[in-house]
Design an enzyme around this catalytic site. Structure first.
Site, PDB file in Angstrom:
ATOM      1  N   LYS A  43       0.830  -1.201   0.000  1.00  0.00           N
ATOM      2  CA  LYS A  43       0.000   0.000   0.000  1.00  0.00           C
ATOM      3  C   LYS A  43       0.866   1.253   0.000  1.00  0.00           C
ATOM      4  O   LYS A  43       0.674   2.176  -0.802  1.00  0.00           O
ATOM      5  CB  LYS A  43      -0.889  -0.047   1.244  1.00  0.00           C
ATOM      6  CG  LYS A  43      -2.166   0.720   1.105  1.00  0.00           C
ATOM      7  CD  LYS A  43      -3.051   0.513   2.332  1.00  0.00           C
ATOM      8  CE  LYS A  43      -3.760  -0.819   2.311  1.00  0.00           C
ATOM      9  NZ  LYS A  43      -4.185  -1.287   3.619  1.00  0.00           N
ATOM     10  N   ARG A  50      -3.645   2.830   8.176  1.00  0.00           N
ATOM     11  CA  ARG A  50      -3.864   1.528   7.519  1.00  0.00           C
ATOM     12  C   ARG A  50      -2.604   0.674   7.567  1.00  0.00           C
ATOM     13  O   ARG A  50      -1.496   1.179   7.393  1.00  0.00           O
ATOM     14  CB  ARG A  50      -4.295   1.737   6.069  1.00  0.00           C
ATOM     15  CG  ARG A  50      -5.659   2.394   5.981  1.00  0.00           C
ATOM     16  CD  ARG A  50      -6.178   2.476   4.560  1.00  0.00           C
ATOM     17  NE  ARG A  50      -5.467   3.440   3.765  1.00  0.00           N
ATOM     18  CZ  ARG A  50      -5.550   3.504   2.442  1.00  0.00           C
ATOM     19  NH1 ARG A  50      -6.290   2.616   1.794  1.00  0.00           N
ATOM     20  NH2 ARG A  50      -4.896   4.408   1.761  1.00  0.00           N
ATOM     21  N   GLY A  98      -5.601 -10.886   7.008  1.00  0.00           N
ATOM     22  CA  GLY A  98      -5.569 -11.323   8.408  1.00  0.00           C
ATOM     23  C   GLY A  98      -5.168 -10.226   9.376  1.00  0.00           C
ATOM     24  O   GLY A  98      -5.290 -10.371  10.591  1.00  0.00           O
ATOM     25  N   MET A 115      -4.851  -6.091  11.009  1.00  0.00           N
ATOM     26  CA  MET A 115      -5.641  -4.888  11.200  1.00  0.00           C
ATOM     27  C   MET A 115      -5.605  -4.143   9.888  1.00  0.00           C
ATOM     28  O   MET A 115      -4.570  -3.990   9.275  1.00  0.00           O
ATOM     29  CB  MET A 115      -5.025  -4.012  12.278  1.00  0.00           C
ATOM     30  CG  MET A 115      -5.914  -2.831  12.553  1.00  0.00           C
ATOM     31  SD  MET A 115      -5.089  -1.476  13.352  1.00  0.00           S
ATOM     32  CE  MET A 115      -4.959  -0.344  11.986  1.00  0.00           C
ATOM     33  N   ARG A 153      -3.342  -1.502  -6.489  1.00  0.00           N
ATOM     34  CA  ARG A 153      -2.489  -2.695  -6.368  1.00  0.00           C
ATOM     35  C   ARG A 153      -2.822  -3.624  -7.526  1.00  0.00           C
ATOM     36  O   ARG A 153      -3.888  -3.488  -8.148  1.00  0.00           O
ATOM     37  CB  ARG A 153      -2.712  -3.395  -5.029  1.00  0.00           C
ATOM     38  CG  ARG A 153      -4.128  -3.812  -4.813  1.00  0.00           C
ATOM     39  CD  ARG A 153      -4.312  -4.459  -3.455  1.00  0.00           C
ATOM     40  NE  ARG A 153      -5.730  -4.565  -3.146  1.00  0.00           N
ATOM     41  CZ  ARG A 153      -6.220  -4.973  -2.005  1.00  0.00           C
ATOM     42  NH1 ARG A 153      -5.408  -5.320  -1.028  1.00  0.00           N
ATOM     43  NH2 ARG A 153      -7.510  -5.062  -1.789  1.00  0.00           N
ATOM     44  N   HIS A 155     -15.120  -9.423   1.282  1.00  0.00           N
ATOM     45  CA  HIS A 155     -14.069 -10.294   1.798  1.00  0.00           C
ATOM     46  C   HIS A 155     -14.205 -11.710   1.238  1.00  0.00           C
ATOM     47  O   HIS A 155     -13.252 -12.292   0.732  1.00  0.00           O
ATOM     48  CB  HIS A 155     -14.148 -10.301   3.329  1.00  0.00           C
ATOM     49  CG  HIS A 155     -13.131 -11.172   3.986  1.00  0.00           C
ATOM     50  ND1 HIS A 155     -13.396 -12.482   4.310  1.00  0.00           N
ATOM     51  CD2 HIS A 155     -11.849 -10.934   4.315  1.00  0.00           C
ATOM     52  CE1 HIS A 155     -12.310 -13.005   4.844  1.00  0.00           C
ATOM     53  NE2 HIS A 155     -11.356 -12.090   4.868  1.00  0.00           N
ATOM     54  N   SER A 167      15.131 -42.770 -15.228  1.00  0.00           N
ATOM     55  CA  SER A 167      13.984 -41.990 -14.784  1.00  0.00           C
ATOM     56  C   SER A 167      13.989 -42.049 -13.260  1.00  0.00           C
ATOM     57  O   SER A 167      13.980 -43.133 -12.673  1.00  0.00           O
ATOM     58  CB  SER A 167      12.699 -42.594 -15.347  1.00  0.00           C
ATOM     59  OG  SER A 167      11.611 -41.841 -14.890  1.00  0.00           O
ATOM     60  N   CYS A 187       9.760 -39.415 -12.803  1.00  0.00           N
ATOM     61  CA  CYS A 187       8.387 -39.887 -12.949  1.00  0.00           C
ATOM     62  C   CYS A 187       7.700 -40.099 -11.600  1.00  0.00           C
ATOM     63  O   CYS A 187       6.568 -40.551 -11.545  1.00  0.00           O
ATOM     64  CB  CYS A 187       8.328 -41.168 -13.778  1.00  0.00           C
ATOM     65  SG  CYS A 187       9.209 -42.537 -13.019  1.00  0.00           S
ATOM     66  N   TYR A 244      13.237 -34.529 -19.411  1.00  0.00           N
ATOM     67  CA  TYR A 244      11.775 -34.456 -19.266  1.00  0.00           C
ATOM     68  C   TYR A 244      11.332 -34.636 -17.828  1.00  0.00           C
ATOM     69  O   TYR A 244      12.084 -35.121 -16.976  1.00  0.00           O
ATOM     70  CB  TYR A 244      11.087 -35.499 -20.153  1.00  0.00           C
ATOM     71  CG  TYR A 244      11.292 -36.938 -19.711  1.00  0.00           C
ATOM     72  CD1 TYR A 244      10.441 -37.537 -18.779  1.00  0.00           C
ATOM     73  CD2 TYR A 244      12.343 -37.709 -20.228  1.00  0.00           C
ATOM     74  CE1 TYR A 244      10.641 -38.844 -18.366  1.00  0.00           C
ATOM     75  CE2 TYR A 244      12.537 -39.013 -19.818  1.00  0.00           C
ATOM     76  CZ  TYR A 244      11.684 -39.575 -18.888  1.00  0.00           C
ATOM     77  OH  TYR A 244      11.880 -40.861 -18.478  1.00  0.00           O
TER      78      TYR A 244
HETATM   79  C1  PEP Z   1       8.568 -43.925  -7.820  1.00  0.00           C
HETATM   80  O1  PEP Z   1       8.988 -44.687  -6.968  1.00  0.00           O
HETATM   81  O2  PEP Z   1       8.785 -42.689  -7.810  1.00  0.00           O
HETATM   82  C2  PEP Z   1       7.731 -44.433  -8.912  1.00  0.00           C
HETATM   83  C3  PEP Z   1       7.366 -43.649  -9.909  1.00  0.00           C
HETATM   84  O3  PEP Z   1       7.320 -45.717  -8.818  1.00  0.00           O
HETATM   85  P1  PEP Z   1       6.053 -46.170  -7.927  1.00  0.00           P
HETATM   86  O4  PEP Z   1       5.387 -44.942  -7.420  1.00  0.00           O
HETATM   87  O5  PEP Z   1       5.201 -46.964  -8.818  1.00  0.00           O
HETATM   88  O6  PEP Z   1       6.731 -46.960  -6.856  1.00  0.00           O
END
Ligand code: PEP
Ligand code: MG
Length: 886
Positions: free
Chosen positions: A26, A96, A105, A107, A349, A465, A774, A841, A861
């Protein structure tokens, strides 16, 4: 501390918009607007450093603060031609709070500070009596509430009494005499409640308010807000002291709030609400229903507009908002007051906005030449993209609409009706879904709102709010639903002939404002042209490829529509669980000999092959990584008596034999037991069957459907190089055999998951043998932290609450621990094989900060669940852009 107080007024300011950490949002913007030559009442900001000092020094102020405040105040007096505490011509102040980021949250505001029984007479002489006493009663009311901690409802009761006595509907109709009675009554309440008279010395009032702002930084609700929004405890708040301008001096006065573009849809239209003859708090508090500032904001109502009733001031407001938007190059949320027809700006703002609106504004602003593509990409948060994928009501389902309010925050939700925030929080703990129904909400309701699926309020406008907070939280909210009559005492509300009781199921649609009796199923929202354009830019700026974890053709298709560029993890065991296959799977596991096992596997083979074909088809042209069977075998085993009897019959053996076999397969710690590639080592025929299915599927598609496909075969749970070599050579042999039988050339690759810490440590040696890695960060986290993924739920939240871990390490990668291992493994892997492909993954693959981490390490990836793909695409682009900047 060199400087504690920063002045602004009359076209120049000591601060600017870049100084948010020191002056709060502000204060920084008040300074900036002043320098822009906009009509801002003069004032000064006490910096956040004073707040930090205050807490480090037992709530003492730094030396010289009082003098600095006095000097700044004198400058304000000179500019205004008024004096603070002067009986004849009193200067009144607004106080303010203002942290770096807006924090409901804390005053918020005390207005009309400086009034007492004497100065009020001066004010009455200079303006008029009714206005003077209206300001005085407002001051006592607000000051008592936010500074002295007196509960506001007693004041409200007295006002209600006066309204009845004078037979008027709204506060603005109360006479000066009624207001004088209120002032006297309010003071009595304060004396009774606090044991002390209401402070009459303006200077004491000022320091009381300043202290209250600093104290409010550590109020329970501010702490709770910071916890929910991950705001640092150390930032502190600033205090803004500013000359009052009055929106309550008569009918040529007003106060209002506006957005420079529509915060719900992003449409380029000036949008806002105002109240005539009122002060700022009336708009936000939802006490009176505000009027639209122009026709575009009217939503079909025929209430008078600011444009119609005060055209000159409205024109000024339009000119001002255009200057602000151009200057800030973003949608602004502004507060203004009109005193006797003259416009004053009280705040600007960056406006909070829905996800839809964020994308549309970003795209429009690029097209208008206001911002660059890069800025647009950085302005939409991954969380907003997540919100875009939020559900909406299934239009095919009938709905019993019982009321309609303002469409305050989009999304749709159903749940049990609940009238108190505390109960909402309690029920959330029991995994219940609730809809919080309130007259209006206040910062005390933050926890309850967070715990609810959606919020419905009877009062308040689009800037109330409830509306602002719900929008920020990405929760559906219907506000200002005036037709519902809430009866807190009996825990019910009525609307027309309907009575809705606590516990009844209600659905709200925050996009249309509809309130619906009962449950309505939801579907996911359509992603519009703006989103498509935005995501095209996003894709042009990222280095990381985004793949999906998916194992059915349907999920893979969804992933493709969300922009997945391949499958990063196809967990083949999910195909084993299918109802129609489970018998064959059980036969395979419980078989007494290799021959029996192979005959069971032959039954599963054609089904797997069809699965893989379906997946390859949906991901045509993109890589697909298929992981060979992973989980412990006992997960597939029969548990109930009839299941055991049935499998015994199919294998031509006794129930007892099966039970004995089941006992032999029992493991004390299956997560560390006979799973992953260990199954492949013990039962090579399982992996052989899977590899054959993968390769035959690929060959047939290539032959019959003119496909290009390069299957990536992934071996899970590797912990030793010899283990990998053994399996790799078996897999390669099966692949070669299929290729020679089918007489097709298919480029395939074999790689592994890094899930076991030992695999990370020997990554260089593994990389010599593998085409890709991976990171399975679910298991890697479990094993690095020695924290069971299945059992930690009961105590891990406490660890996060106590700050032992900054966040749940199964959600966001523990970069200090597991991350070190990942980084070390990457470095070693590249040493062993400079062309190795690296991905992730585990569930972390869809987490923003983990994606940033993977981008930094040069991953190829990330792979995540289909619905998170767009989020990951944006996070990946932002990671690249941020890296460039730094
Ligand atoms: C992991 O362990 O991150 C994985 C992708 O395999 P899962 O979750 O199937 O054990
Ligand atoms: Mg795993």
């Amino acid at each position: 501390m060199e400087k504690a107080v920063y002045f602004f007024g009359d076209g120049s300011a000591e601060g600017n918009r870049e100084m948010k950490s020191l002056l709060g949002g502000k204060g920084a913007n008040l300074a900036e607007m002043t320098s822009l030559g906009l009509p801002v009442p003069p004032g000064f900001t006490i910096s956040t450093e004073v707040c930090t000092f205050f807490y480090l020094n037992q709530k003492q102020y730094p030396q010289g603060l009082e003098t600095a405040v006095d000097q700044a105040l004198q400058k304000v007096e000179t500019l205004m031609g008024l004096r603070f505490a002067d009986k004849n011509n009193p200067l009144l102040l607004s106080i303010r709070s203002g942290a770096r980021v807006s924090m409901p949250g804390m005053m918020d505001t005390v207005l009309n500070l400086g009034l007492n029984d004497e100065t009020v007479l001066g004010l009455a002489r200079n303006a008029d009596e009714r206005f003077a006493y209206d300001s005085y009663r407002r001051f006592i009311q607000m000051y008592s509430d936010v500074v002295l901690g007196v509960s506001p409802h007693q004041f409200e009761n007295l006002i209600e009494e006066e309204r009845r006595r004078e037979t008027v509907k709204s506060d603005s109709e109360l006479t000066a005499e009624a207001l004088k009675r209120l002032v006297a009554g309010f003071k009595k309440i304060v004396l009774m409640e606090t044991g002390k008279a209401f402070p009459s010395d303006p200077k004491a009032q000022l320091w009381g308010a300043i202290s209250a702002v600093f104290d409010s930084w550590n109020s329970a609700r501010a702490i709770s807000y910071r916890r929910i929004h991950k705001i640092s405890e150390d930032w502190g708040t600033a205090v803004n002291v500013q000359a009052m301008v009055f929106g309550n001096m008569g009918n040529d006065c007003a106060t209002g709030v506006a957005f420079t573009r529509d915060p719900s849809t992003g449409e380029k239209r000036f949008f806002g609400e105002f109240l005539s003859n009122a002060q700022g708090e009336d708009v936000v508090a939802g006490i009176r229903t505000p009027c639209p500032i122009n026709k575009e904001s009217a939503n079909g109502s025929d209430l008078p507009t600011l444009e119609g009733t005060m055209p000159v001031a409205y024109k000024d407001l339009v000119r001002t908002y255009q200057i602000l938007e151009k200057h800030y190059r973003d949608m602004q949320d502004i507060e203004f007051t009109i005193q006797k027809g003259k416009l004053f700006m009280l705040q600007t703002r960056t406006g909070k906005r829905t996800a839809n609106s964020a994308v549309r504004i970003a795209v429009d602003m690029v097209n208008e030449g206001l911002i660059s593509q890069t800025e647009a990409i950085l302005r939409v948060t991954p969380a907003q993209v997540e919100q875009l994928l939020h559900p909406r009501l299934d239009p095919r389902h009938p709905k019993d609409v019982i009321a309609k309010g303002l469409p305050a925050s989009p999304g749709a939700a159903s749940g049990e009706v609940i009238f108190s925030s505390e109960e909402a929080e309690e029920l959330k703990k029991k995994n219940k879904k609730v809809i919080l129904v309130r007259h209006e909400t206040s910062p005390e309701d933050i926890g309850g709102m967070d715990a609810s699926e959606g919020i419905l309020t009877a009062l308040g406008g689009m800037t109330s709010h409830a509306a602002v907070v719900a929008r920020g939280m990405g929760k559906p909210c219907v506000a200002g639903c005036g037709s519902i009559n809430i009866d807190y005492k009996n825990q019910q509300f009525t609307v027309g002939s309907h009575k809705v009781k606590k516990g009844d199921i209600l659905t709200i649609d925050g996009a249309s404002g509809e309130v619906i009796l009962g449950y309505v199923p939801t579907i996911n929202s359509q992603l519009d042209e703006y989103f498509k354009a935005f995501m095209t830019w996003v894709d042009g700026h990222r280095k990381l490829q985004v793949r999906a974890n998916a194992e059915t053709p349907h999920d893979v298709k969804v992933a493709r529509t969300f922009g997945a560029e391949g499958v990063g993890l196809c967990r083949t065991e999910h195909m084993f669980f299918e109802e129609s296959r489970i018998m064959a799977v059980r036969q395979m596991i419980l078989a007494e000999s290799k021959k029996h096992r192979e005959s069971a596997l032959e039954k599963i083979f054609p089904m797997q092959k069809e699965d893989f074909k379906g997946i390859f088809r949906e991901m045509r042209g993109f890589p697909v990584t298929i992981r060979l069977l992973d989980p412990p075998l006992h997960e597939f085993l029969p548990k109930t008596d009839p299941e055991i009897v049935s499998i015994a019959r199919s294998l031509g053996t006794s129930k007892e034999t099966i039970q004995a076999k089941l006992r032999s397969l029992h493991e004390f710690n299956p997560m560390l037991g006979h799973r992953g590639c260990r199954l492949g080592v013990s039962f090579p025929e399982i992996y052989s069957m899977q590899v054959r299915a993968i390769m035959e599927a690929a060959c047939e598609l290539i032959k019959k459907e003119d496909f290009k496909i390069e299957p990536e075969i992934m071996i899970p749970f590797i912990g030793a190089v010899e283990e990998y070599r053994l399996l790799k050579s078996a897999i390669s042999a099966v692949c070669e055999k299929v290729l020679s039988d089918q007489k097709v050339q298919v480029a395939f690759s074999i790689g592994t998951m890094i899930e076991i810490p030992r695999a990370a440590l020997i990554a260089d040696k593994l990389a010599e043998e593998a085409s890709f890695f991976s990171f399975g960060t679910n298991d890697l986290t479990q094993m690095t932290l020695g924290l069971s993924r299945d059992d930690s739920g009961s105590f891990l939240p406490l660890y996060v609450e106590k700050g032992i871990y900054a966040s749940d390490p199964f959600v966001s990668l523990d970069q200090d621990g597991v991350g070190e291992l990942v980084s070390l493994a990457c470095e070693r892997a590249k040493r062993g094989n400079s062309s190795i492909k690296i991905g992730i993954c585990g569930e972390h693959g869809g987490d923003t900060s983990t994606i940033e981490f993977c981008n930094r390490l040069g991953f190829n990836y990330v792979s995540c669940s289909p619905f998170r793909v767009p989020v990951a695409r944006l996070a990946a682009a932002q990671a690249t852009l941020k890296q460039k900047v730094s």
